[in-house]
Design an enzyme around this catalytic site. Structure first.
Site, PDB file in Angstrom:
ATOM      1  N   LYS A 200       0.830  -1.235  -0.224  1.00 52.72           N
ATOM      2  CA  LYS A 200      -0.060   0.046   0.013  1.00 52.72           C
ATOM      3  C   LYS A 200       0.657   1.315   0.070  1.00 52.72           C
ATOM      4  CE  LYS A 200      -3.921  -1.947   2.941  1.00 52.72           C
ATOM      5  NZ  LYS A 200      -4.920  -1.693   1.812  1.00 52.72           N
ATOM      6  N   ASP A 211      -7.927  -2.685  10.503  1.00 54.81           N
ATOM      7  CA  ASP A 211      -8.300  -3.609   9.669  1.00 54.81           C
ATOM      8  C   ASP A 211      -8.663  -4.880  10.415  1.00 54.81           C
ATOM      9  OD1 ASP A 211      -8.971  -3.873   6.918  1.00 54.81           O
ATOM     10  OD2 ASP A 211      -6.908  -5.125   6.521  1.00 54.81           O
ATOM     11  N   ASP A 270      -2.832  -7.564  -1.502  1.00 59.32           N
ATOM     12  CA  ASP A 270      -3.698  -6.877  -0.775  1.00 59.32           C
ATOM     13  C   ASP A 270      -5.074  -6.896  -0.654  1.00 59.32           C
ATOM     14  OD1 ASP A 270      -3.795  -4.493   0.871  1.00 59.32           O
ATOM     15  OD2 ASP A 270      -4.033  -2.943  -0.518  1.00 59.32           O
ATOM     16  N   GLU A 272      -6.208  -9.533   0.819  1.00 60.31           N
ATOM     17  CA  GLU A 272      -6.119 -10.568   1.783  1.00 60.31           C
ATOM     18  C   GLU A 272      -7.189 -11.028   2.609  1.00 60.31           C
ATOM     19  OE1 GLU A 272      -6.294  -7.505   4.329  1.00 60.31           O
ATOM     20  OE2 GLU A 272      -5.244  -7.332   2.569  1.00 60.31           O
ATOM     21  N   ARG A 274     -10.355 -11.633   2.306  1.00 60.38           N
ATOM     22  CA  ARG A 274     -11.247 -12.673   1.940  1.00 60.38           C
ATOM     23  C   ARG A 274     -10.672 -13.949   2.115  1.00 60.38           C
ATOM     24  NH1 ARG A 274     -11.399  -9.553  -3.686  1.00 60.38           N
ATOM     25  NH2 ARG A 274     -11.319  -8.051  -2.435  1.00 60.38           N
TER      26      ARG A 274
END
Length: 427
Positions: A200, A211, A270, A272, A274
């Protein structure tokens, strides 16, 4: 910290306004949050005459949530603020508001803690510390167990970090719950997301300590359910991992085998969240036999772009489940908007080498939900993408800058509704 007390005397109490009896629970919750920030005394009194039931619960929630603060400053934090609610005669409604706010504030603390402190193991320890005294059974499963069981998504995402992944299982199973549905809540637990090798940008990384807000929300929901001693079986699963860069990090083009055997081609490291949710959902379906499955995640920027920062995206395979969650969100002041799962986009998930790719899209929120759908099997399933409302940029109403614990109170409301539906259907 805040302590709310019922009081009978109303002399010299802070006035709420002449129209208080006509306010909705949502408006009262917002107004109470604003009021809490204006009350400067450590011990103050508020006129709550005319409030009862859901309206008093909402008002108490707003006061407590509006008083919330999170700090790691070296100066000692202020002592607990005491707010007396004068004329609050409905003690059960007041107690419900206090319980709900306490659970949400705890979830906010989990999400607001910075990631130099918050590893997957830390999150598991805090879950046990907060929930075990309420009678919740908390089990922490480490990376060795995950490898034995085949949790390929979690191991891939967490493989680049010195802090290995954990699967946290928090089970509330009171006596007499056998006749009720078994509700399983799965919350994304990425304790920090650098993006992995698909790194990112710095500005997009600075809030990634939140997150794991989906994981905090489902743990907060179990906290509220257990504190209320609700007669229903509820299990929260939090697949916790840290998405980092190193020589052992997973790569674009890797193929990951999830629990149960389904495979995913990595198009973007990125994407990740799921991957860890997929493992936990598959585990839940096979081992926990849920009546209903709800996952919660800060999953896609696309959901935030579509719905902004106050409304969560809802996807569901059951109209009844979707309607119940929307109603619960309205009651909790945490609104949801249902989005479709159209078959037209199914082919965007196709991979030449695996069952699906993890980076299909656009539309990103929809294809992310469709990636998760097979892992729910035939169980009625809903996916809440809370990438927008999980964080607040400023104080407003009962929200405070930082993590909001969005969906913790919503899910508690949903569980209470599910109990009522089951009771009505019983012979």
């Amino acid at each position: 910290m805040v302590e709310l007390r019922a009081a009978t005397a109303v002399d010299d109490a802070e006035a709420l306004g002449a129209d208080v009896d006509h306010e909705s629970p949502t408006a009262l919750r917002v107004a109470a949050g604003e009021l809490a920030r204006r009350l400067s005394d450590e011990h103050c009194r508020v006129d709550a005459r005319g409030l009862d039931g859901a309206r008093l619960t909402a008002f108490a929630e707003g006061l407590a949530l509006g008083c919330y603060r999170f700090t790691r400053a070296s100066t000692p934090p202020p002592g607990p603020r005491v707010i007396e609610l004068c004329g609050a005669d409905d003690e059960a409604a007041l107690a419900a508001g206090v319980r709900n706010a306490a659970a949400a504030c705890w979830a906010r603390d989990l999400a607001n803690t910075r990631s130099n402190e918050k590893t997957p193991a830390w999150l598991a320890a805090r879950a046990a510390e907060g929930l075990t005294p309420l009678g919740v059974d908390v089990v922490e499963r480490d990376e060795h167990w995950l490898a034995e069981q085949g949790f390929g998504g979690m191991l891939a995402v967490g493989g680049g970090s010195a802090a290995p992944p954990r699967l946290i299982e928090a089970s509330w199973r009171p006596r007499g719950a056998a006749a009720q549905p078994h509700i399983v809540l799965v919350g994304k637990g990425i304790t920090f997301d650098s993006g992995g090798l698909n790194l990112k940008r710095g500005t997009g990384m600075s809030t990634m300590y939140t997150d794991m807000s989906g994981g905090a929300a489902v743990l907060g929901a179990v906290h509220a359910v257990a504190a209320a001693r609700l007669p229903v079986r509820v299990t929260a699963l939090v697949p916790a991992a840290q998405n980092s860069m190193s020589g052992t990090a997973y790569r674009p083009s890797d193929v990951v085998r999830h629990y149960g055997g389904r495979t995913s081609e990595i198009g973007n490291t990125d994407a990740e969240g799921r991957l860890v949710l997929a493992d936990a959902m598959a585990w839940a379906v096979r081992r926990l036999r849920p009546s209903v499955l709800v996952d919660v995640a800060t999953l896609t920027g696309a959901a935030k772009m579509a719905l902004g920062t106050r409304t969560g995206a809802l996807f569901a395979t059951s109209d009844d489940l979707a309607a119940a969650l929307v109603a619960a969100g309205t009651q909790a002041g945490e609104p949801l908007w249902r989005l479709p799962l159209p078959e037209d986009y199914r082919s965007t998930l196709d991979s030449p080498i695996a069952d699906a790719t993890n980076s299909a899209g656009p539309p990103g929120a929809i294809t992310a939900a469709m990636f998760l759908q097979p892992f729910a099997g035939d169980v009625p399933w809903a996916h809440l993408d809370i990438a927008g409302p999980a964080r607040a940029d400023e104080d407003a109403g009962f929200l405070n800058r930082g993590a909001t614990a969005f969906a913790a109170r919503l899910l508690n409301e949903y569980v209470q509704g599910a109990i009522a539906v089951a009771a009505a259907a019983a012979p």
